[in-house]
Design an enzyme around this catalytic site. Sequence first.
Site, mmCIF file in Angstrom:
data_model
loop_
_atom_site.group_PDB
_atom_site.id
_atom_site.type_symbol
_atom_site.label_atom_id
_atom_site.label_comp_id
_atom_site.label_asym_id
_atom_site.label_seq_id
_atom_site.Cartn_x
_atom_site.Cartn_y
_atom_site.Cartn_z
ATOM 1 N N GLY A 174 0.840 -1.190 0.000
ATOM 2 C CA GLY A 174 0.000 0.000 0.000
ATOM 3 C C GLY A 174 0.872 1.235 0.000
ATOM 4 O O GLY A 174 1.982 1.236 -0.524
ATOM 5 N N CYS A 175 0.391 2.282 0.629
ATOM 6 C CA CYS A 175 1.122 3.542 0.684
ATOM 7 C C CYS A 175 2.462 3.338 1.383
ATOM 8 O O CYS A 175 2.523 2.813 2.490
ATOM 9 C CB CYS A 175 0.289 4.570 1.441
ATOM 10 S SG CYS A 175 1.148 6.119 1.722
ATOM 11 N N PHE A 176 3.529 3.783 0.734
ATOM 12 C CA PHE A 176 4.845 3.558 1.346
ATOM 13 C C PHE A 176 5.053 4.360 2.617
ATOM 14 O O PHE A 176 5.899 4.027 3.434
ATOM 15 C CB PHE A 176 6.003 3.734 0.375
ATOM 16 C CG PHE A 176 6.021 4.951 -0.511
ATOM 17 C CD1 PHE A 176 5.531 6.178 -0.130
ATOM 18 C CD2 PHE A 176 6.586 4.842 -1.770
ATOM 19 C CE1 PHE A 176 5.586 7.281 -0.967
ATOM 20 C CE2 PHE A 176 6.660 5.937 -2.622
ATOM 21 C CZ PHE A 176 6.152 7.161 -2.224
ATOM 22 N N TRP A 177 4.283 5.404 2.841
ATOM 23 C CA TRP A 177 4.417 6.159 4.091
ATOM 24 C C TRP A 177 4.108 5.274 5.289
ATOM 25 O O TRP A 177 4.782 5.337 6.310
ATOM 26 C CB TRP A 177 3.485 7.359 4.107
ATOM 27 C CG TRP A 177 3.743 8.409 3.084
ATOM 28 C CD1 TRP A 177 4.885 8.625 2.363
ATOM 29 C CD2 TRP A 177 2.819 9.408 2.656
ATOM 30 N NE1 TRP A 177 4.729 9.689 1.517
ATOM 31 C CE2 TRP A 177 3.469 10.196 1.680
ATOM 32 C CE3 TRP A 177 1.506 9.706 3.008
ATOM 33 C CZ2 TRP A 177 2.843 11.277 1.053
ATOM 34 C CZ3 TRP A 177 0.891 10.788 2.389
ATOM 35 C CH2 TRP A 177 1.558 11.555 1.419
#
Length: 176
Positions: free
Chosen positions: A9-12
């Site tokens: 998903g979102c790398f953050w």
Amino acid sequence: MQKATFGGGCFWCTEAIFQTINGVKKVTSGYMGGELKHPTYMEISHGDTGHAEVVEIEFDEEVISFRDLVLIFFKTHNPTTLNKQGNDIGSQYRSVIFYHHNIQKQDVEQLVAHLEQENVFENPIVTEILPATDFYEAEDYHQDYFNQNQSKPYCTFVIQPKLNKFANDFKEKIKP
């Protein structure tokens, strides 16, 4: 030092979790898996370049094993949804492990088989297991995102709850 590359998903979110793990020396957000050379966030954000948002993790295998990192990866995102994590939808948000050598591939395949056999997840695991390709570091503003932007709504409402759950489930793996 060893490397592991995960897209969940979102790398953050993924970056924030792996930064807290004892034995992890560096986590870099970036892109992997597509054909376009040196892609930008804007180019991959449409989901048509083949790249996934990933984190490249440098870790000390004497402190934490690759297998433990994979288990943490599986337990901190949903490996049973195709091209989707929460509200993030598209192939750039797919669940994927890019292995750096055949031992990593074998470890992932064995762990997936074990998790499936134990019915750890309600649905089948759809995480892709692929050989690592060129890694492209994301733009500077994506690096260390959570630590630099903790008061932003995405960090408060999406990342922080994941970190809290991770800290509760894996307290023995967190850096002192």
